[in-house]
Design an enzyme around this catalytic site. Sequence first.
Site: not given
Length: 971
Positions: A365, A380-381, A593-595, A597, A793
């Site tokens: 995104t 992203s991260c 990270n936030l998610c 991965e 996405i």
Amino acid sequence: MTTLTLPDTGPAGADRPPTRPDAGPVDDVLVVRRDRTVVAFDATKIAVALTKAFLAVEGDEAAASSRVRAEVDALTDAVQRALVRYVGPGDVLHIEVIQDQVELALMRAGHQQVARAYVLYREARARARTAASVASTAPGGLALPSTDAATDALHVTDDDGGRAPLDTARLAQVVAEACEGLEDVDAQRVVDEAVRNLYDGIARRELSQALVLAARSLVETEPAYTYVSARLLLDELRREVLTTLVGTPTEATQAELGRRYGDVLRASVQRGIATGQLDPVLAEFDLDRLGDAIRPERDLQFTFLGLQTLYDRYLLHDADVRFELPQTFFLRIAMGLAEQEPGDRDARAIEFYELLSSFDFLASTPTLFNAGTTRPQLSSCFLTTVEDDLDGIFGAIKDNALLAKYSGGLGNDWTPVRGTGAWITGTNGRSSGIVPFLKIANDTAVAVNQGGKRKGAVCAYLETWHIDVEEFLDLRKNTGDDRRRTHDMNTANWVPDLFLQRVEADAHWTLFSPDEVGDLHDRYGKDFARAYEAYEAAAERGELTVHRRVRAKDLWRRMLTMLFETGHPWITFKDPCNLRSPQQHTGVVHSSNLCTEITLNTVATRPGPAAASDAEVAVCNLGSVNLARHVTAEGIDVERLRRTVTTAVRMLDNVIDINLYTIPAAERSNRRHRPIGLGLMGFADALTTLGLPYASEEAVTFADRSMELISHAAISASNDLAVERGSYASFEGSLWSQGVLPIDSLELLAQARDGDVELDRSTTLDWDALRERVRTSGMRNSNVMAIAPTATIANIAGVNPSIEPLFRNLYVKSNMSGEFTVVNADLVAELKDRGLWDEVMVGDLKYFDGQLGPIARIPDEVKERFATAFELDPMWLVRAAARRQKWIDQAQSLNLYVAEPNGRQLDELYRAAWRHGCKTTYYLRSQSRTAVEKSTLRGTDGKLNAVSPVVPAPDPTAACAVDDQDCEACQ
């Protein structure tokens, strides 16, 4: 005057508009009746209708019942309160909207039988109106229904306030074009439903919305109407963009636009540069050549959810008026990523465009938001480590704000910060621990809302030996001192192997403050175990001030309990993240990270010129292959997949050089190590194409083999780029430089655990040759693969997100763009082939929350192939994830679904994930024990059906609990 038409709010209803902040008294609202006359709202009519419904069920005595009268008054008030959320003084509602709210109020109050009577009455009246209507044929072969002469006198109000007769010819043409080429859709049904909601003087934009809403209301019975809805929205988008670029009101059909798309590209680039949004370098591309490469037909592949998402959040706009169309959007991204390509960059832009516009691959995104713009923050991260002093803590919080400003998702390692009761030399006092600072970090994430596009998003990580870990577990609770809660921030446990070994041995576990045992933060594997045991001995000798001994099983049980109750903290594993990291020679992975991965090294950020050159904020640049686009019933299209991966890796590597870095530590880290994270989405769709149930050995093998192909192609592509552009700066000394690939690093984990890793290690490709190429020729990127959630996405591409199983076969998805009916089109096609798709089946799917198991007439083989997330044994998710993990140099966002979890099951599940070599897990998703709401369903003889039960964690098709359940911080 504005008109706000609310859709059906039933279990599979269409979107509900956002609550109006300026909502006014409902008494001032106007109502459009079915004869298209407009009258003032009258609450007594609601009371009369409710009373009649009670009379139909309870008999004449209900009229004199004080209980019924009180109930009717309360329900009437409830309906008015519901309506006032959506309308303001002078707004216009259709009568159907009010009746929908009456149904919903009855159901919420528990009056199922009364609601049923009300629904049946409405259905009977609708049939009577249809039978009595007179149809007049409109151009295009479609009939415009009419109840009286007023239909012929309908006018449309233009944007400038002028009025013109309704252009029935164009209305018919637009609907016919939207239905063209689609099976099992009926343009006449769309027209009938739309015209039913028209009134004299309707605004032109509302006319377009009426068409869209009419089509989307049919999606639950025929999934192809999602494409009709998208194409009708596309018609409005074309008008908006062409009017903006031309300067006068301009309309065009899709066929007409196809001949003008090149002109639109040039005009949109000029408009973007003029408004200061687009980089002027885009005008230096050969726009005529790029315009000729546009594929207009690809506008038609969007689902409604996909196009609405693109419209609301991705297309560039000036004063909220869009000047990008879908294909110029993809070309803008392609040009932005190709702008520093040597040689024929126009050809590269076309290559990138082909990949994006076909949905074979989509960048994350932030890249889609910002590529080609004057502020190209494309990453992203971001991962940071917080230093243990006030300068370090508040410097990290400031960095969070700067990184989040342009859509970055954050992972903060808080382990170095001393715990509660630790000595503070500067003040000669005691520390209050990490929780007060976490509260500030939480509020910062809320305050910096990424330009209004979505909420800020951050995840705090803490190692399991930290003295404040028990308070850390409570951060997301809804009870207790709110000053010690972080309701908006994600949290995750960073768990060393030694802790789980202590759990299995039912041994004790000692908590420390990091100011006394600081080196534990940088140790892992057997080295960590030796140091940890030495500190335990020192504590027993009285040499440490702050420490506490607990039973490991008790702490583990509490971790799992809080995970179930609050969805946090997630369980992530420190040792496999480090033991398998290619970059062990440059530092330590302190968090994800936030998610969950991304697994990259971080070095604490400290203020001052002396330390600034050493600080590193890890950055990752993400994108995902759409696996569904690379699979046929015969298997994986290997060559197509390799081509996609090769181009995708090049695009992601370009991000690093183009990117706008908001803090120096991020730029330093990214340029030195050049990590990227290539992932995948559409895994469940690929299984459907192959005819494989998710819960099967064949699906686990497919997860293994598909990831092996992606891994081999991605590593090869990064190696090729190293030959072309040079290896990343810190390549020497990495596992890559030693010829150790991700599949080989499994042995390092097995050695550290004395062989305690349960995982198939088979391979099918020629890894020896690639291993030697990497060792001798280098790698362009320190890290290459990571599987992110891809929630948004995947919506754009119209596939299931990431590696997720099917959530439901029919449900309502909520995000910032509204609520969308999602139907499994593959299941519908299967049921049609078997003669099982009808209104009763729609009702059954609603009643059973999109699950097939309880529906007796569906064959078991179909139930197995279309089993939904909560119908699966979650161990299948772990096994498939473990087989992928052996090929991945980073990690994957692994959600686990447990219908009715218990302590034993969660214990076995998470220890299995650890023992199978998974690096991280993500959300634990569980169902509530009861459905919270019932609503009526039309078209099924008035049967009552259930809305999906509430799930404690966010919508399982989404992630990160940001952006109204869409994890855009990653994807």
